[in-house]
Design an enzyme around this catalytic site. Structure first.
Site, PDB file in Angstrom:
ATOM      1  N   SER A   1      30.812  50.321  -2.763  1.00 11.67           N
ATOM      2  CA  SER A   1      31.190  51.069  -1.565  1.00 11.67           C
ATOM      3  C   SER A   1      31.821  52.402  -1.935  1.00 11.67           C
ATOM      4  O   SER A   1      31.427  53.471  -1.445  1.00 11.67           O
ATOM      5  CB  SER A   1      32.163  50.217  -0.745  1.00 11.67           C
ATOM      6  OG  SER A   1      32.792  50.977   0.259  1.00 11.67           O
TER       7      SER A   1
ATOM      8  N   ASP B   1      37.342  39.431  -0.579  1.00 13.31           N
ATOM      9  CA  ASP B   1      37.367  40.501  -1.569  1.00 13.31           C
ATOM     10  C   ASP B   1      36.175  40.326  -2.487  1.00 13.31           C
ATOM     11  O   ASP B   1      36.010  39.284  -3.107  1.00 13.31           O
ATOM     12  CB  ASP B   1      38.656  40.429  -2.394  1.00 13.31           C
ATOM     13  CG  ASP B   1      39.856  40.849  -1.554  1.00 13.31           C
ATOM     14  OD1 ASP B   1      39.729  41.845  -0.818  1.00 13.31           O
ATOM     15  OD2 ASP B   1      40.889  40.172  -1.622  1.00 13.31           O
TER      16      ASP B   1
ATOM     17  N   LYS C   1      46.188  46.306  -0.692  1.00  9.56           N
ATOM     18  CA  LYS C   1      44.845  45.769  -0.916  1.00  9.56           C
ATOM     19  C   LYS C   1      44.740  45.123  -2.301  1.00  9.56           C
ATOM     20  O   LYS C   1      44.203  44.030  -2.447  1.00  9.56           O
ATOM     21  CB  LYS C   1      43.816  46.894  -0.773  1.00  9.56           C
ATOM     22  CG  LYS C   1      42.377  46.480  -1.009  1.00  9.56           C
ATOM     23  CD  LYS C   1      41.731  46.021   0.275  1.00  9.56           C
ATOM     24  CE  LYS C   1      40.321  45.494   0.032  1.00  9.56           C
ATOM     25  NZ  LYS C   1      39.837  44.694   1.166  1.00  9.56           N
TER      26      LYS C   1
ATOM     27  N   SER D   1      37.285  58.942   6.048  1.00 13.62           N
ATOM     28  CA  SER D   1      36.881  58.043   7.129  1.00 13.62           C
ATOM     29  C   SER D   1      37.957  58.002   8.205  1.00 13.62           C
ATOM     30  O   SER D   1      39.103  58.364   7.985  1.00 13.62           O
ATOM     31  CB  SER D   1      36.627  56.647   6.582  1.00 13.62           C
ATOM     32  OG  SER D   1      37.763  56.208   5.872  1.00 13.62           O
TER      33      SER D   1
ATOM     34  N   SER E   1      43.206  50.110  10.221  1.00 17.74           N
ATOM     35  CA  SER E   1      44.552  50.650   9.971  1.00 17.74           C
ATOM     36  C   SER E   1      44.989  51.551  11.119  1.00 17.74           C
ATOM     37  O   SER E   1      44.194  51.906  11.971  1.00 17.74           O
ATOM     38  CB  SER E   1      44.538  51.436   8.653  1.00 17.74           C
ATOM     39  OG  SER E   1      43.822  52.637   8.825  1.00 17.74           O
TER      40      SER E   1
END
Lengths: 500, 500
Positions: B275, B267, B299, B205, B210
Site C-alpha cells: 500500500s 494487520d 499502529k 489522503s 481518524s
C-alpha cells in the site's frame, strides 16, 4: 441528553439485500451527522429492547426517503419484528466479541469451544458483518479446521437453534452431498423407510444454486412449508415426512454461513461436515445415511476426497452420538430423466408407481440408499427396500404422507418445449452436470416449477445426427429462447465420440 | 433474439454503498425473471462498450423504482459514466479470472506476478465482489505474504494506475505509518524540503477512520483537490505541494483494498508495505522517509513489529529502485495540541511562524523527519532543516505553496467549546490515542473542520483537581453534547496517578 441525537422513525425500505441488514439514511439526517456515521458504518439499532447491527448506506439524493427517517432492508425490518410507527435508537456498536476469535483463526491459531460458540452466536445475532463472515469462512478453507475444531463448530451450530426431540428412537435420516442434477432419491427413500415402520422426519432445503432442491420438487406434489407442530403431526401419523427445513430454525447459523460460502465457493471439509451434521443433530436424527456421489463435475471429485470427508464425518458423528454410514455412488452423470422441480417429480412418481418408463438408475440409487439406511437399524435392508417398493407399500406410504402434509397434486407440464438434437453421430461418453444444471436454470427452474431439462439419452447410448439428446421445457417463450441461446453458444453438455 | 430479455433503462439510485456497485431491480422486472437473477446475484451491466459487475438488490415493494427500470448505486453509475436516458444490457458474468489466484492463496499456495496482476486488475475493474476481496485480504493476513509476493503485489498496484514522471530527480517524499493523533508534520516537512530546493510533490489522503488526514488539515488553509495538471504547475513553480491524492488515480487498487482492510482490521505486513510503496512509486518518488511512531495505542505497537516492517519496506523499496529510510519515533501519546483539521492547522502554523506557543514536540518531530529526508540526498540534514525553519524560509515557502494551490486562508474557530477537567490530582502517565481520536470524531472531525480536541496538558504534567485536561471543540451543541456524553461515560483517556 443524548435523546436528541440518536433517535429516528423507521420505515421499511422494501429492499431485499439477501439477509444482510442494511439501514438507509439521508446524508443530511441529524443522526448521521451527530453520530459521525458514514457509508459502510456498522450501526446498532435498538427498538424496544431488541437490537441488531446494520450496515449504513447513505441516500445522497432523490426523495424516496423522507427527511429525518431511516429505512431498513427486509432482513433488518424482520429481525426487529417491526410494525409501522416504530422508532429506532442508533448507536455505535461495540466490536463483536467473536471478532477476536476469528482474528486468532486467521492468524493461524485454533478455535476452541468458546470461540466457536461466540462466532455462531454473533453470526445468528447478525453482529458479524459479511466481511467478518467471509474472513471466517476463508480461515477455515481446505483442511484448516482440525477434527476437534470441527466437533466444536458442529456442537455450537447444533445448539444455536431449535432441537427436535421425537421421544423415541431410532430416528433415521439421509443426506446427499450435492452436485448431481436429478438425483432426487429422498421422497422414495422416505416412503420406503416409513413403510418399513421406522421414524424418518426428513427436512430438506430449497435450491440455492441448483435447478431444484428436494423441497422444490416435493412442493410440486404436496405442501412442504409446515411449521413444527404440523410436521410433528405428519410424522406421528405416518412415521415420515418430507418438509422444507428453512422455516424450522434448525442450525440457523448454517444458512447464514452458506450465504457467504456459496459465492466464495471454497471447499472446507470442516465446514461441510459441521453444516451436514449440525442440521441432522438438531433434527433429532440418530442414524444417518450420507449419499456421496463422486465424479469430475460433482461436489466430491475424487475417491481420496471422499475418503477424507467420510473419515471426518464418522469422527464428528461419534462425538455427537450419531450412527452414520456413507454410501459412495457414481457421480459422473445426471440421474433420472428430469432436471427441474416438476420434471424430477415425474421421475419420482414413476419409480414409486413401478411404471415401465421409470428411470432405472433413480430406482437403483433410491433402493441402495434406503437399503443402506435400513441396514443401520436391522438386516437385509436392500431386500426389504425392494419388497416395499415393488409391493406398492412405498407408493401408498408416499401418498399418505402427501395427504397428511396437505394433499397430493399431480405435477404439471410446461407449455413450451424444444428438443436439442445431436449434431453428429456417435456414442455419448460424458454429460456435464454443471452445464445441464445451468440450462435448466436459464429455462426457469426452480422458480418456474415445470421448467427444466428432460434427458432423452444417457451416457453409453449411441445416437444419430438429428436425434434428440435432451429437451428444454419452459413456461415462457423468453426463457425457452434464453436457455436455447446459451446451449447454442457453448460446447454441448453431451460429449459424443465415434462409436468404436 | 436475446434483446428481448436482457435490456432495461437505467436511473441513478442516489445510494452511496461505499464503492460497492449495486444494481436495484424490481422482483417483477422481466430481466430478473428471464435471466434467473436473484438477490445477491452478480450481474454484468454493459452500456456502450463499458462493463461493470454489480451485486443485485431486489426491490420487493414501494414505488420509488418505476417498473421495467434498473437503478444503480452511485459507484456503479459513476463507473459507467452514465447520462440520463442510458440503457443497460444485463448478463451473467464469467467468474473473474483472478478468483482462482485468490483460491490458490487461500489454500496456502503462493501468488506470482501474473496472479497479483490479475487480482489487482479485477479489483480495479470491480469484477471481484466484496466477499472475494475479504477472502484475499484474509489470505494475506499477518505474515502470509512473503517478500517476493509483496514485491509482485506492489509492482502490480503501482502499474495499475497513473504513474507520475517529474522529468528530473531526486524526488523526495514522506509517509507516516498512521495511528498518532495530531502528528501533522507533513506541511512543515514539505515546506522545509522545498525551501531547501528539492522536489517534493506530496500527495496526502483524507481521514478514513481518524479525526483528520493531512489533506483534511491542509484544506483548512488552501485548496487540495487539484488535478494532475494543476498539481504539476504548483510543483514546477514552488518545488513542492501538499494535495489530496484521491483524485489522481495513483495506485487506485490501494483505496479499494483499504475499504475492505479497515473494517476487518487485520494487520498484514505485506499489504501494508504494498500500500505504502505502490503509492510512492506511482507518484514518481525516488527517496522516501517513512515515519514510524511506535507505542501501545499506535499502529505499530512494538520494536519487533517495527523491525520486521522496516526490513520488508527496505527489501521492496530496493526492488522498486527507491531509496528509503525509516524514522522510528515515540508513538505513546498524541503530538501537538490540536486533534481535528483546523486545530491541527493552528499547530502547523504556530511551528512555521516560530510562535512561542508552538508545540515543541511537533516542531522537533517535523525537524527530525525533514532532517532525515534531507540526509537521504545530502549531509547535515537536521541542521539545514532547523536553519530553514528558524530563518522563516520554510514559512515563506509554505505560504507560496498555498498561494500556488489557490490561496491561503487562516483556520477558523469552533463556536462551541467546553473543557474537560481532572477529577483527581496527580501526574499524567499516559494518554490513550484511540480514545482521544474517538472524542474528536464524535465532536464532528473531520467533517466539521473546526471540531475536535485541544489538549491542555501532556504526559508528564502534574495537575490539580478541576484543572482542564483538554477541550472539546464543536460546531453544533448536539455534537458537543455527544462527545462530552461519551467522555463522561468511559474511563478518562488521561491516566492520572499519584505524583511520586
Amino acid at each position: 441528553m443524548t435523546e436528541r441525537h440518536d433517535i429516528l422513525p423507521l420505515v421499511p425500505a422494501d429492499i431485499d439485500t439477501y439477509r444482510q441488514p442494511v439501514v438507509y439514511m439521508r446524508e443530511d439526517c441529524h443522526v448521521c451527522r451527530s453520530e459521525g456515521f458514514g457509508t459502510q458504518s456498522r450501526i446498532e439499532i435498538e427498538v424496544e429492547g431488541k437490537r441488531i447491527i446494520a450496515t449504513l448506506n447513505v441516500i445522497t439524493g432523490g426523495d424516496w426517503l423522507p427527511q429525518e427517517t431511516a429505512a431498513l432492508s427486509n432482513t433488518a425490518w424482520e429481525a426487529l419484528a417491526l410494525q409501522p410507527g416504530a422508532v429506532g435508537r442508533f448507536s455505535h456498536p461495540e466490536p463483536p466479541v467473536s471478532a477476536s476469535a476469528i482474528r486468532t483463526k486467521v492468524y493461524g491459531g485454533r478455535l476452541d469451544d468458546a470461540a466457536c460458540r461466540a462466532i455462531i452466536s454473533d453470526t445468528i445475532q447478525r453482529r458479524l458483518s459479511d466481511l467478518d463472515l467471509a474472513a471466517f469462512v476463508t480461515s477455515c478453507a481446505g483442511d484448516r479446521l482440525d477434527e476437534a475444531e470441527t466437533i466444536a463448530l458442529t456442537l455450537a451450530m447444533r445448539d444455536a437453534g431449535v432441537r427436535l426431540d421425537w421421544g423415541r428412537g431410532p430416528v433415521l435420516d439421509k443426506h446427499c452431498v450435492g452436485g448431481l442434477p436429478g438425483n432426487r432419491t429422498t421422497p422414495i427413500v422416505v416412503a420406503i423407510v416409513a413403510a418399513a415402520g421406522h421414524l424418518i422426519p426428513k427436512t430438506s432445503s430449497r435450491a440455492i444454486t441448483s435447478p431444484a432442491g428436494t423441497a422444490d420438487t416435493m412442493e410440486v406434489m404436496a405442501p412442504v412449508a409446515l411449521d413444527q407442530a404440523a410436521m410433528r403431526g405428519v410424522v406421528e401419523a405416518e412415521g415420515g415426512c418430507i418438509v422444507w427445513g428453512g422455516g424450522l430454525d434448525l442450525s440457523p447459523a448454517d444458512d447464514m454461513l452458506i450465504r457467504i460460502e456459496r459465492p466464495l465457493d471454497f471447499d472446507s471439509e470442516g465446514q461441510m461436515v459441521a453444516s451436514i451434521l449440525s442440521k441432522k443433530a438438531a433434527a433429532g436424527s440418530s442414524h444417518v445415511l450420507i449419499d456421496m456421489p463422486i465424479g469430475p463435475t460433482a461436489k466430491v471429485r475424487s475417491y481420496a476426497a471422499a475418503k477424507a470427508l467420510s473419515d471426518r464425518l464418522q469422527a464428528v458423528a461419534r462425538a455427537l452420538g450419531q450412527t452414520i454410514s456413507v454410501n459412495r455412488s457414481d457421480g459422473s452423470a445426471p440421474v433420472g430423466r428430469g432436471i427441474g422441480p416438476a420434471l424430477e417429480a415425474y421421475d419420482v412418481l414413476a419409480v414409486l408407481r413401478r411404471s415401465p418408463q421409470a428411470p432405472a438408475d433413480l430406482r437403483e440409487r433410491a433402493l441402495d440408499v434406503a437399503g443402506a439406511l435400513l441396514e443401520l437399524v436391522g438386516t437385509n435392508g436392500r431386500q426389504l427396500a425392494g419388497e416395499l417398493l415393488d409391493g406398492g407399500k412405498a407408493e401408498a406410504k408416499f401418498m399418505a404422507i402427501c395427504a397428511a402434509q396437505g394433499g397430493f397434486t399431480e405435477p404439471g407440464e410446461a407449455p413450451q418445449m424444444q428438443p436439442v438434437n445431436a449434431d453428429r453421430a456417435g456414442r455419448i461418453t460424458a454429460i456435464d452436470n454443471r452445464r445441464i444444471a445451468k440450462i435448466a436454470k436459464l429455462a426457469g427452474a426452480p422458480g418456474r416449477k415445470t421448467s427444466g431439462v428432460l434427458l432423452r439419452t444417457r451416457v453409453g447410448d449411441t445416437v444419430e445426427i438429428g436425434q434428440p439428446l435432451f429437451e428444454v421445457h419452459a413456461e415462457t417463450q423468453g426463457e425457452l429462447a434464453w436457455a436455447l441461446d446459451f446451449t447454442a453458444s457453448r460446447d454441448s453438455p453431451f460429449r459424443v465420440e465415434d462409436a468404436p
